[in-house]
Design a protein around this motif. Structure first.
Motif, PDB file in Angstrom:
ATOM      1  N   GLY A 178       0.789  -1.218   0.000  1.00 27.86           N
ATOM      2  CA  GLY A 178       0.000   0.000   0.000  1.00 27.86           C
ATOM      3  C   GLY A 178       0.825   1.274   0.000  1.00 27.86           C
ATOM      4  N   ASP A 179       2.133   1.152  -0.168  1.00 25.46           N
ATOM      5  CA  ASP A 179       2.998   2.325  -0.196  1.00 25.46           C
ATOM      6  C   ASP A 179       3.104   2.867  -1.619  1.00 25.46           C
ATOM      7  OD1 ASP A 179       3.618   2.228   2.562  1.00 25.46           O
ATOM      8  OD2 ASP A 179       5.048   0.610   2.163  1.00 25.46           O
TER       9      ASP A 179
ATOM     10  N   LYS B 134      -0.934  10.719   0.959  1.00 24.22           N
ATOM     11  CA  LYS B 134      -0.565   9.402   1.481  1.00 24.22           C
ATOM     12  C   LYS B 134      -1.705   8.777   2.280  1.00 24.22           C
ATOM     13  CE  LYS B 134       4.264   9.529   0.957  1.00 24.22           C
ATOM     14  NZ  LYS B 134       5.372   8.657   1.071  1.00 24.22           N
TER      15      LYS B 134
ATOM     16  N   LYS C 130      -3.404   5.247   1.274  1.00 24.66           N
ATOM     17  CA  LYS C 130      -3.544   4.134   2.225  1.00 24.66           C
ATOM     18  C   LYS C 130      -4.998   3.691   2.318  1.00 24.66           C
ATOM     19  CE  LYS C 130      -0.021   2.483   4.448  1.00 24.66           C
ATOM     20  NZ  LYS C 130       0.609   1.288   4.004  1.00 24.66           N
ATOM     21  N   ASN C 131      -5.919   4.668   2.412  1.00 25.61           N
ATOM     22  CA  ASN C 131      -7.335   4.356   2.498  1.00 25.61           C
ATOM     23  C   ASN C 131      -7.810   3.641   1.230  1.00 25.61           C
ATOM     24  OD1 ASN C 131     -10.014   4.374   3.506  1.00 25.61           O
ATOM     25  ND2 ASN C 131     -10.428   6.238   2.348  1.00 25.61           N
TER      26      ASN C 131
ATOM     27  N   ASN D 186      -6.437   0.058   1.259  1.00 31.19           N
ATOM     28  CA  ASN D 186      -7.133  -0.778   2.236  1.00 31.19           C
ATOM     29  C   ASN D 186      -8.534  -1.162   1.782  1.00 31.19           C
ATOM     30  OD1 ASN D 186      -4.942  -0.800   3.991  1.00 31.19           O
ATOM     31  ND2 ASN D 186      -5.660   1.004   5.097  1.00 31.19           N
TER      32      ASN D 186
END
Length: 161
Positions: free
Chosen positions: A23-24, A42, A46-47, A50
């Motif tokens: 997820g980076d 960022k 990430k959201n 996910n």
């Protein structure tokens, strides 16, 4: 009769993202100021990761945005538009960009290591596709030709120096 009537716009894409399997951020191009700072970007990435990494669907609505996702060996590719954008258009950009153009450039080896070795070509392909949210080209053959032409010109200039 309180329908929302939107003015036609060429601004279709809000962002193009590539995230690794954790997820980076691997690559991000934001086409407007919806997420002005790196911290907000960022958090959004990430959201997005996910919400999309655990599903089999390719399209999601997140925070008023249409998110189209495809995954490769160890990368996740995203095209993001407004909630009223056509998912098929966003998917066409994603398919043409990442799975037609990059497959041709990388000889069907679309993975993190291969992209790292060919980042210049990757940047050129993304720049040929979208300019500040406006779709410039939708034919992967044209993208590959432009990238090859640009590479030839760079080699020529480096030899002249």
């Amino acid at each position: 009769m309180d329908e929302l009537i939107l003015d036609p716009s060429f601004y279709t894409v809000k962002a193009i993202l590539t995230l690794d399997n954790g997820g980076d951020r691997f690559f991000a191009k934001y086409c407007d100021d919806s997420y002005p700072g790196v911290k907000e970007q960022k958090a959004f990435e990430k959201n997005t990761f996910n919400k999309t990494c655990q599903t089999d669907t390719e399209t999601a609505l997140l925070g008023g945005l249409t998110v189209v996702c495809k995954s490769s060996i160890d990368l996740y590719f995203y095209t993001i538009g407004s909630s009223y954008e056509n998912e098929m258009m966003l998917m066409a950009i994603l398919n043409c960009l990442f799975f037609d153009s990059l497959s041709q450039m990388l000889r069907k080896n679309v993975e993190k290591r291969a992209l790292l070795e060919n980042m210049e070509g990757f940047f050129l392909v993304v720049d040929e596709i979208v300019d500040w949210g406006v779709i410039l080209e939708s034919n992967p053959q044209q993208w590959v030709q432009r990238v090859l032409q640009s590479a030839k010109e760079q080699i020529k200039w480096s030899l002249l120096r």
